[in-house]
Design an enzyme around this catalytic site. Sequence first.
Site, PDB file in Angstrom:
ATOM      1  N   TYR A  92       0.803  -1.216   0.000  1.00  0.00           N
ATOM      2  CA  TYR A  92       0.000   0.000   0.000  1.00  0.00           C
ATOM      3  C   TYR A  92       0.841   1.273   0.000  1.00  0.00           C
ATOM      4  O   TYR A  92       0.341   2.339  -0.335  1.00  0.00           O
ATOM      5  CB  TYR A  92      -0.996  -0.003   1.168  1.00  0.00           C
ATOM      6  CG  TYR A  92      -2.238  -0.766   0.835  1.00  0.00           C
ATOM      7  CD1 TYR A  92      -2.494  -1.999   1.414  1.00  0.00           C
ATOM      8  CD2 TYR A  92      -3.133  -0.289  -0.123  1.00  0.00           C
ATOM      9  CE1 TYR A  92      -3.617  -2.726   1.072  1.00  0.00           C
ATOM     10  CE2 TYR A  92      -4.260  -1.013  -0.466  1.00  0.00           C
ATOM     11  CZ  TYR A  92      -4.498  -2.229   0.138  1.00  0.00           C
ATOM     12  OH  TYR A  92      -5.605  -2.949  -0.221  1.00  0.00           O
ATOM     13  N   GLU A 167      -7.067 -29.524   6.316  1.00  0.00           N
ATOM     14  CA  GLU A 167      -6.891 -28.757   5.079  1.00  0.00           C
ATOM     15  C   GLU A 167      -7.811 -27.531   5.060  1.00  0.00           C
ATOM     16  O   GLU A 167      -7.365 -26.418   4.810  1.00  0.00           O
ATOM     17  CB  GLU A 167      -7.187 -29.649   3.862  1.00  0.00           C
ATOM     18  CG  GLU A 167      -7.095 -28.900   2.526  1.00  0.00           C
ATOM     19  CD  GLU A 167      -7.627 -29.701   1.341  1.00  0.00           C
ATOM     20  OE1 GLU A 167      -7.809 -30.946   1.469  1.00  0.00           O
ATOM     21  OE2 GLU A 167      -7.855 -29.097   0.288  1.00  0.00           O
ATOM     22  N   ASP A 220      -8.629 -33.569   1.931  1.00  0.00           N
ATOM     23  CA  ASP A 220      -9.536 -34.187   0.951  1.00  0.00           C
ATOM     24  C   ASP A 220      -8.771 -35.261   0.190  1.00  0.00           C
ATOM     25  O   ASP A 220      -7.550 -35.188   0.019  1.00  0.00           O
ATOM     26  CB  ASP A 220     -10.016 -33.140  -0.072  1.00  0.00           C
ATOM     27  CG  ASP A 220     -10.997 -32.146   0.540  1.00  0.00           C
ATOM     28  OD1 ASP A 220     -11.196 -31.076  -0.070  1.00  0.00           O
ATOM     29  OD2 ASP A 220     -11.550 -32.451   1.624  1.00  0.00           O
TER      30      ASP A 220
END
Lengths: 339, 468
Positions: A92, A167, A220
Amino acid sequence: MSSQEILNRIESIILEIVTSLSKAEAPVLALPNRSSWANVRYFDLNMLQSVTTIRSDCPSSVTKFAQILKILSVIYRLVQSNSYATKRDIYYNNTKLFGSQKAVDSIVDDISCMLKVPRRSLHVLATSKGLISGDLCYMEEDGTRIDCNSSSTVNIVSSAKFVMIIEKDATFQRLLDDDFCTKLSPCIIITGKGVPDVNSRLMVKRLWDELHIPIFALVDADPHGIEIMCIYKYGSVAMSFEAHSLTVPSVMWLGLLPSDLQRLRVPKDALIPLTKRDESKLCSLLERPYLTSQPEWEKEMKLMQQNKVKAEIQSLTAIAPDFLTQIYLPNKLRYGGWI
Amino acid sequence: MLKEMQQVLRLLMLMGKQRQKLCLRTGGGLLLLLWTDTGVSTQKLNCTVNCTVAAAGPWCAGIQMEALQPVLASLKESMFPCVWPCNEPDPEELSAFTDLYGSLRLLLSFQVKDTRHCTSEWQAHIEAFLRTFSLANAGIQIHLKLKINGETSLRELSVKFKRRVALADQLLLTLDVTCSAPPPWCVKKGCWCVRGHPAIGGRLPLSIPPQTMEQGLFGDLSVQVVALLTPCLLPYPNVTTELTHIQNPSNIPVNGPSGFFQKLPAVLDCQELGLDRLYCSSFKDLVYSGGTVYTVEKDSWDDPEQESSLPTVQQSLLLFFFLQHSDPFTSQLTDLMATEVLIELHLEDILNNNRQAVVAAVQTELKNTLKSQNHRKKQQEKLHAAAEVILSSSMSIVSSSSSMDFRNACLNRMKVCVCQVHDTHELAASLRESLWRVTSWKFVPRAKCFSTKMEVHPVHDEPTTAEI
């Protein structure tokens, strides 16, 4: 590494630039290539890399050259004044030069790799991402005591029997809702909300170093999940230069295993066919140098490749709504269902 | 006089074109000898000038002087109405020429009365005319010898760098691609491309207006534009270029101010080209310079500080207009000469009749040229912006360093290439100057810029005006 050493390394880069200009040559920067596994060697958990050059006289690379110099000057100032800034602050302060947060993030890691120092030594902090909860209390340097039971480096104290890396945030929240950390043995659960940031990985590493308790991964049953697990265990290609301080080679794969899908007879409509991208990633994973030391993982991945299906942890709800926390995880942990 | 010289040269070129299919050899010499008779003053308004045109070398091989005489005789009435026979020149005058190029293939002498203005301005016009001729016939070494009022001057119009290009219908041209612009001071010796690289446009068929057909012009007429941008800056991809002049010579002379070409800037889409102002320079001063000359100017409200800091090289663009005519029923030299004269007389009508297509062709060539110019400007702006960050970041570290060794090392390094650098302020200035030079004048050698042999290029040659 001391602050002075970091300043010296930055100064040597500037001196090389000045030397090039004094010889009427265009300055170049040599950056280690962090984008290809082909440039990584797995040898006793250390990873090495080749370099690419960034030229100052080429319009396609001069902006990156300038960005690197700018961030180097910011880091120099931070280290010199012993102050800290986040990557977001840096972006920024000069959005026009950097264009995106991603550019800043990448360059900070490039500089960390170029100077061969951990990013935290550059006094540049990451914006927080990971979450941790469970039987863990630790005290910060200023005496602040952090109790991870209540919510959301030095003197870690815990009676947890294991750490579970999760996860996805959704699964993490589900376990919190089901009071998982207290119902089974005392444990710590941690999530990086997908691909983990350095701080999350550092936390896992720290927990292992301090507590030496089993570290399990619940991801997963798809190539993406396996890759995330490999990052915790072996490291990422982008941060491979810091593998020794970020990886936990003892991480074990608890679930969801491809063989679980068959064993538990997960309904077919909960299974998803592998896409071409999945297949490609799976092939890439199977070619990773570290996989040769994990024959059981290799076997599971080949099973996935053979069946051509994947599944999320949430697919277990197709068996029963609370199957994950009531049956699957307790049985896995009790009867050693990890590899 | 110019008219007559033009007719002779036209005759020679037509004969050359006929033989080109049989022989690809070019090169040789052309001698133009102009003299006044001894004792005759040219101070009078009207004077008589003798002219001898001599040609030798491969480019005129096959010309039979005996066969040419009947052609000249039949042409005399229509093509050379003001021409009178004159004495042959002194053989000594021709000996130096034949020593260089071999035996004469053509020797024509004639006298023109009522030639006005035997002045230095007139001589300059002749020289300029020959230079224009040489642009597209660079293989021929032209020797102009003037002996006027007892004063002798000899000019040799030789071309340093030539390039043979192949237009449609396998017409071969040898173009003068010499770039006479001196290299900027910061360019190393041997790193400056001294030749241009012609870019050949597509062939554009032209329709013949009815009134021209009534005069006897039939067959197929077309124009092909060849663009030549000089100086060449391909080896310096980071330098900004600025197109300042456009000139459009043609193989068919444009007699007097051409309304079509004068109005061309008004009908071009300057906004698409990114040009602020394009206007036609004075034709009067440039009529013998070969074609119309246009000046390109920029508006002054662009950031003057940034504009002045970017290294810019000015370029000129030559847009050759090559008109080609073919008519299966016209093969005799006399007919070919008459056809060319017709085209010359009606060129304005022909161009106006095909205004849209010709303007589009010119627009395309300019767009290709300026696309590369705009691209370079963007690249340079990127380099300039990044250079400021590089310098400020480097100086920030040097200035705030507490290491005397480091600071002194930086100061000492730059002391090597410039005069004494005593403090960080001077160091910043030295670094800026060096960074500007190495980045702006980055040299990337290109084979085609530094090859020594002359190449022949077909119609689909890679255009230099579209530098990507």
